[in-house]
Design a protein around this motif. Structure first.
Motif, short mmCIF file in Angstrom:
data_model
loop_
_atom_site.label_atom_id
_atom_site.label_comp_id
_atom_site.label_asym_id
_atom_site.label_seq_id
_atom_site.Cartn_x
_atom_site.Cartn_y
_atom_site.Cartn_z
N VAL B 108 -2.78 26.14 -19.53
CA VAL B 108 -1.60 26.85 -19.01
C VAL B 108 -0.35 25.97 -19.05
O VAL B 108 -0.44 24.74 -19.06
CB VAL B 108 -1.83 27.32 -17.53
CG1 VAL B 108 -2.86 28.44 -17.51
CG2 VAL B 108 -2.23 26.16 -16.65
N GLU B 109 0.79 26.62 -19.05
CA GLU B 109 2.08 25.94 -19.23
C GLU B 109 2.36 24.88 -18.19
O GLU B 109 3.17 23.98 -18.42
CB GLU B 109 3.21 26.98 -19.19
CG GLU B 109 3.55 27.57 -20.53
CD GLU B 109 5.04 27.92 -20.61
OE1 GLU B 109 5.83 27.43 -19.79
OE2 GLU B 109 5.39 28.71 -21.51
N THR B 110 1.75 25.01 -17.02
CA THR B 110 2.03 24.03 -15.95
C THR B 110 1.32 22.69 -16.19
O THR B 110 1.62 21.70 -15.53
CB THR B 110 1.61 24.61 -14.59
OG1 THR B 110 0.30 25.19 -14.75
CG2 THR B 110 2.57 25.71 -14.16
N GLU B 111 0.40 22.66 -17.13
CA GLU B 111 -0.26 21.38 -17.45
C GLU B 111 0.73 20.45 -18.16
O GLU B 111 1.66 20.91 -18.82
CB GLU B 111 -1.46 21.63 -18.37
CG GLU B 111 -2.65 22.30 -17.69
CD GLU B 111 -3.34 21.37 -16.70
OE1 GLU B 111 -3.51 20.18 -17.00
OE2 GLU B 111 -3.69 21.86 -15.59
N PRO B 112 0.52 19.13 -18.05
CA PRO B 112 1.42 18.18 -18.73
C PRO B 112 1.40 18.36 -20.24
O PRO B 112 0.38 18.76 -20.81
CB PRO B 112 0.84 16.81 -18.36
CG PRO B 112 -0.07 17.04 -17.21
CD PRO B 112 -0.54 18.46 -17.29
N ARG B 116 -1.53 19.50 -23.19
CA ARG B 116 -1.38 20.70 -24.01
C ARG B 116 -1.31 20.38 -25.51
O ARG B 116 -1.92 21.06 -26.33
CB ARG B 116 -0.14 21.49 -23.57
CG ARG B 116 -0.23 21.94 -22.12
CD ARG B 116 0.93 22.85 -21.78
NE ARG B 116 0.68 24.20 -22.23
CZ ARG B 116 1.57 25.01 -22.78
NH1 ARG B 116 2.81 24.58 -22.98
NH2 ARG B 116 1.25 26.22 -23.16
N LYS B 170 8.96 22.00 -24.08
CA LYS B 170 8.68 22.01 -22.63
C LYS B 170 8.58 20.56 -22.12
O LYS B 170 9.11 20.23 -21.06
CB LYS B 170 7.38 22.78 -22.39
CG LYS B 170 6.87 22.83 -20.97
CD LYS B 170 7.42 24.01 -20.23
CE LYS B 170 7.00 24.12 -18.77
NZ LYS B 170 6.21 23.08 -18.19
N ASP B 174 10.93 18.75 -19.41
CA ASP B 174 10.32 18.12 -18.22
C ASP B 174 10.68 16.65 -18.09
O ASP B 174 10.42 16.04 -17.04
CB ASP B 174 8.78 18.16 -18.33
CG ASP B 174 8.22 19.55 -18.20
OD1 ASP B 174 8.97 20.46 -17.82
OD2 ASP B 174 7.02 19.71 -18.50
#
Lengths: 226, 226
Positions: B108-112, B116, B170, B174
């Motif tokens: 999922v996108e919230t992973e570092p 990913r 992303k 971040d």
């Protein structure tokens, strides 16, 4: 996946068994070598590689090549009895020149590994762009599982990769490189450079060495903040 | 370098203008679709891609493909009027499946970003090894300057690269990635992975994902000590 199908990679618009792509019959033939051409072997190879790159290997006959250099077909046969022999010779010659170009561009061994690896990667890119059509013929004219690589080609490819590994191994020995696998690093660097044959546009805005700089930066410093 | 030579990439052991590689004449034809085959289009594509990979595109006729799947040549023509149409369909299908496989493997996108990107690179390598013969056909069956890429292929290739760029962008947003050019990073990662088509040995000791891990490590952390 058959391991050795020496003819499976060939195709020819005139069919598989024409005189175009077969060794000529053993009947002795007097072949003329024109006195006016200084380096006929090299001239033929250069013309053939241009024609292969532009029209495709299969669509280019030894006759086309002879016409391009102003020789008789018999004269071309004198140097290259088949298209395969000619193709293999072009590949080996190109890889040898690539090797020599990069070797010539390398700073002395006492320079830091970063400087040397960057110079090697830039040298590769420079040579690639300068010899774009030939290079693409070499690396993409044929392929697939059935590509038969000659012993000479295998040897020069190995020599080239060994040069990159040696640069990196020196950096590992010096303690400048944090990992210990020179083969992985050499393969990573060469993979990025080699894949340029698939997408690089010689008419584009950036030169091949600019992309080599990008790749060196990725490889040298990584993308993640520590 | 001619930009559009739609036929220049083709060659055929039976010649350029046989019925094998031309659209059949417009004369209406009753083609039979066997009721016993559940997914004939997919079955033909899978068989064709195996045959292309093993014997070469030029050496494989629609007749060979029909024989391999137990259909008449007319039935194969029903789905694929030419070898080129069949080839293009295989390429697009494979790239779509590659895309879907990697998309499905993404955390999922919230992973570092590191997690990913590594998953994406491993997913690519997994798919590559699982579909090795097809993959090599796709990327090496033809090539050179004259390769004509279909619009569908261009679209799915772009979509695939965009997925990699989005992962990286992303990470840049971040602050986890130190550089700002997602395109360069995506290209570097995909180049290393793609070049595996040239040297990877599916019978070798290491799996493709092991090499993907190596490459991720090079890319993520770099080789030079800070």
């Amino acid at each position: 996946m058959p391991a050795s199908r020496p003819h499976a990679i060939w195709c020819n618009s005139g069919g598989m068994a024409t005189s175009e792509n077969k060794v000529p019959a053993a009947k002795p033939r007097r072949v003329g070598r024109p006195a006016s051409m200084a380096a006929p072997r090299e001239t033929i190879m250069r013309a053939a590689s241009d024609l292969f790159a532009q029209g495709g290997f299969a669509q280019t006959s030894l006759m086309d090549i002879a016409a391009a250099v102003g020789l008789s077909k018999a004269a071309v046969y004198h140097y290259f009895p088949t298209k395969q022999v000619l193709y293999d010779a072009i590949v080996v010659d190109l890889l040898q020149r690539l090797h020599d170009h990069v070797a010539g561009a390398l700073p002395v061994e006492t320079e830091p590994v970063g400087i040397r690896l960057r110079a090697a990667m830039r040298g590769h890119a420079e040579f690639f762009e300068k010899n774009f059509a030939e290079y693409v013929t070499l690396l993409h004219g044929f392929g697939g599982l059935n590509r038969v690589v000659s012993d000479d080609e295998r040897a020069i490819r190995k020599r080239y990769e060994t040069m990159f590994r040696a640069i990196i191994s020196k950096g590992i020995a010096d303690g400048a490189i944090r990992t210990s696998d020179a083969a992985v690093i050499a393969r990573g660097a060469l993979s990025m450079l080699n894949w340029m044959t698939r997408w690089f546009d010689p008419k584009g805005k950036r030169r091949a060495v600019d992309f080599a700089d990008d790749y060196f930066d990725l490889l040298a410093h990584g993308i993640l903040k520590p």
